[in-house]
Design a protein around this motif. Structure first.
Motif, PDB file in Angstrom:
ATOM      1  N   GLU A 270       2.488   4.957   0.367  1.00 26.15           N
ATOM      2  CA  GLU A 270       2.298   5.826   1.486  1.00 26.15           C
ATOM      3  C   GLU A 270       1.592   7.081   0.823  1.00 26.15           C
ATOM      4  O   GLU A 270       2.114   7.488  -0.275  1.00 26.15           O
ATOM      5  CB  GLU A 270       3.799   6.148   2.137  1.00 26.15           C
ATOM      6  CG  GLU A 270       3.607   7.221   3.259  1.00 26.15           C
ATOM      7  CD  GLU A 270       4.840   7.545   3.690  1.00 26.15           C
ATOM      8  OE1 GLU A 270       5.026   8.364   4.653  1.00 26.15           O
ATOM      9  OE2 GLU A 270       5.873   6.940   3.379  1.00 26.15           O
TER      10      GLU A 270
ATOM     11  N   VAL B 124       0.956  -1.336  -0.209  1.00 28.36           N
ATOM     12  CA  VAL B 124      -0.002  -0.133   0.012  1.00 28.36           C
ATOM     13  C   VAL B 124       0.912   1.270   0.070  1.00 28.36           C
ATOM     14  O   VAL B 124       1.749   1.610   0.967  1.00 28.36           O
ATOM     15  CB  VAL B 124      -0.634   0.006   1.226  1.00 28.36           C
ATOM     16  CG1 VAL B 124      -1.658   1.342   1.191  1.00 28.36           C
ATOM     17  CG2 VAL B 124      -1.711  -1.167   1.249  1.00 28.36           C
TER      18      VAL B 124
ATOM     19  N   ARG C 130      -4.227  -1.875   4.423  1.00 27.37           N
ATOM     20  CA  ARG C 130      -2.861  -2.319   4.682  1.00 27.37           C
ATOM     21  C   ARG C 130      -2.282  -3.531   3.914  1.00 27.37           C
ATOM     22  O   ARG C 130      -3.205  -4.210   3.430  1.00 27.37           O
ATOM     23  CB  ARG C 130      -2.925  -2.592   6.402  1.00 27.37           C
ATOM     24  CG  ARG C 130      -3.286  -1.582   7.223  1.00 27.37           C
ATOM     25  CD  ARG C 130      -3.126  -2.157   8.654  1.00 27.37           C
ATOM     26  NE  ARG C 130      -3.641  -1.305   9.646  1.00 27.37           N
ATOM     27  CZ  ARG C 130      -3.669  -1.599  11.181  1.00 27.37           C
ATOM     28  NH1 ARG C 130      -3.636  -2.641  11.370  1.00 27.37           N
ATOM     29  NH2 ARG C 130      -4.448  -0.558  11.754  1.00 27.37           N
TER      30      ARG C 130
ATOM     31  N   ALA D 198      -3.950   4.125   1.315  1.00 31.27           N
ATOM     32  CA  ALA D 198      -3.347   4.267   2.543  1.00 31.27           C
ATOM     33  C   ALA D 198      -4.328   5.098   3.511  1.00 31.27           C
ATOM     34  O   ALA D 198      -4.528   4.912   4.735  1.00 31.27           O
ATOM     35  CB  ALA D 198      -2.089   4.679   2.420  1.00 31.27           C
TER      36      ALA D 198
END
Length: 451
Positions: free
Chosen positions: A226, A224, A236, A231
């Protein structure tokens, strides 16, 4: 050890099929009052032989067939006292019965084995769609993962094998109606426009071309990014993807397809994390990836077979003694029609001749089925025995079907086919068989060398 199993399975397969076939000829010949001189399993020099009554029984050096040699004036002089025992002096109907008996013995063996399998029970899986390829005919027709196929072209089915068999029968239809049972919606009917397929192979590849497979999959988020929409929504890595907008997403295709719409609407993504299940709204945004800008949510996916769901789909099919013969007869009839259809389509160029297999492929499959267990080996024997019976009925001189053609002509005209016509037919038949065997061996070596 594997090579030894393959060799033994191949020898046992040929031994059973050839013995049954030749014994069919022998048994009917004796019932018709014809003297049988030799019953041979194999060709060439006899390795083992014994006399029983008028017949010499033998096992010969080349185990790729067999023969029954009958008293016949066309092959050797026959004493006047035994002329009524010679094959060539019999009524055409008796000759036809003797010729037909070999292939029919193979078909009967296939039927008896199939009845036994149906009574004993066999492992199979429910006709539940486990995978639908994105952009495939199945996907465009509205077929979804989790749909249970209950009817194909008006014929009810209860196993994935039954689904596959019916699709083979429908392969060259313009379109085929599929009735499926969809969770929460009951039974609905979809139309599968098979005429739109670029190719319609009469083999297991047909299901792949249509875009369906039985093995259910599971898809996990392996990454995932950032700051991505995924996110920010709370997704997750290692979350198990379940649904997107209520649609099954176990193969990941629904997420890819719905995310690519780019209509600004949030996707309701349902995932399982440990023992908990969440539904989170995620709105795709335009993102760059590998030089391309497209609507994305910022996740990487990994898809594999869901073993737990696959185990849940496995069932054992079993029929009672009264029902099993009827079911086996229908199964054998369907498989015979498909076998003839494949052969016919190869003759007119619709099917690839690469499907023709020779002794090497048969030996390999015999070994593999034997290693899988007794039941798979018996199912393999059913297929080969059926194929042998059908092939021998083809109207090709040197095959039983060719001899049947000669004797039918004799029945209709009242006189045997001339020796000249038979000799020409023999040459044509031998050329056909040599060409077929050469093709089969070429295909065998090509498979072994190039896969």
């Amino acid at each position: 050890m594997h090579n030894l199993t393959t060799l033994l399975a191949f020898v046992v397969t040929l031994g059973i099929l050839v013995s049954i076939h030749e014994y069919g000829h022998y048994w009917v010949a004796r019932r018709c009052g014809i003297k049988v001189l030799v019953f041979s399993i194999g060709f060439g020099k006899p390795l083992l032989k014994w006399q029983r009554g008028d017949t010499q029984w033998q096992l010969a050096a080349i185990p790729l067939g067999g023969y029954v040699k009958m008293l016949d004036e066309r092959e050797a002089p026959v004493p006047a006292g035994e002329r009524q025992l010679a094959f060539n002096t019999q009524h055409p109907l008796k000759k036809m019965a003797v010729v037909l008996a070999g292939p029919l013995a193979n078909l009967l063996l296939a039927l008896v084995l199939l009845i036994g399998i149906n009574v004993y029970g066999f492992d199979t899986i429910k006709p539940v769609v486990g995978q639908v390829a994105a952009g495939s005919l199945a996907a465009e027709s509205g077929l979804r993962v989790g749909d249970e196929v209950v009817q194909v072209g008006g014929r009810r089915i209860d196993t994935w094998d039954g689904f596959f068999l019916q699709m083979l029968k429908q392969a060259y239809s313009e379109s085929t109606p599929l009735t499926v049972r969809r969770p929460g919606q009951g039974e609905i009917t979809l139309d599968l426009p098979l005429a739109r397929l670029p190719a319609r192979p009469l083999s297991p590849a047909l299901m792949r071309v249509i875009g369906v497979a039985p093995a259910p999959t599971e898809t996990r988020l392996t990454k995932v990014e950032e700051g991505s929409p995924a996110a920010k929504a709370g997704l997750r890595a290692d979350d198990l993807l379940l649904r997107v907008n209520g649609e099954d997403a176990s193969d990941g295709s629904a997420l890819v397809r719905l995310a690519a719409r780019g209509d600004g609407q949030p996707l309701q993504i349902t995932v399982r994390r440990g023992a908990q299940q969440f539904t989170l709204p995620v709105t795709p945004v335009m993102m760059d990836k590998e030089g391309q800008r497209a609507p994305r949510i910022g996740v990487a996916l990994s898809t594999g077979i869901d073993d737990a769901r696959l185990r849940a789909l496995r069932i054992q099919q079993r029929y009672g003694w009264l029902e099993a013969p009827y079911v086996a007869t229908l199964q054998l009839w369907d498989e015979a029609r498909i076998t003839l259809s494949v052969f016919g389509h190869m003759l007119i160029g619709r099917e690839s001749v690469k499907q023709v297999s020779g002794p090497l492929t048969i030996a390999q499959v015999a070994g593999e089925s034997a290693e899988m267990g007794f039941q798979p080996f018996i199912q393999f024997l059913v297929v080969i025995s059926l194929s042998l019976g059908i092939m021998n009925l083809l109207p090709v001189p040197v095959l039983d079907g060719g001899h049947l053609m000669y004797h039918t002509a004799e029945l209709l005209t009242g006189r045997p086919v001339s020796a000249t016509v038979e000799a020409i037919g023999q040459r044509i038949g031998l050329v056909f068989l040599l060409a077929l065997m050469s093709l089969a061996l070429f295909n065998d070596f090509h498979r072994f060398l190039f896969g």
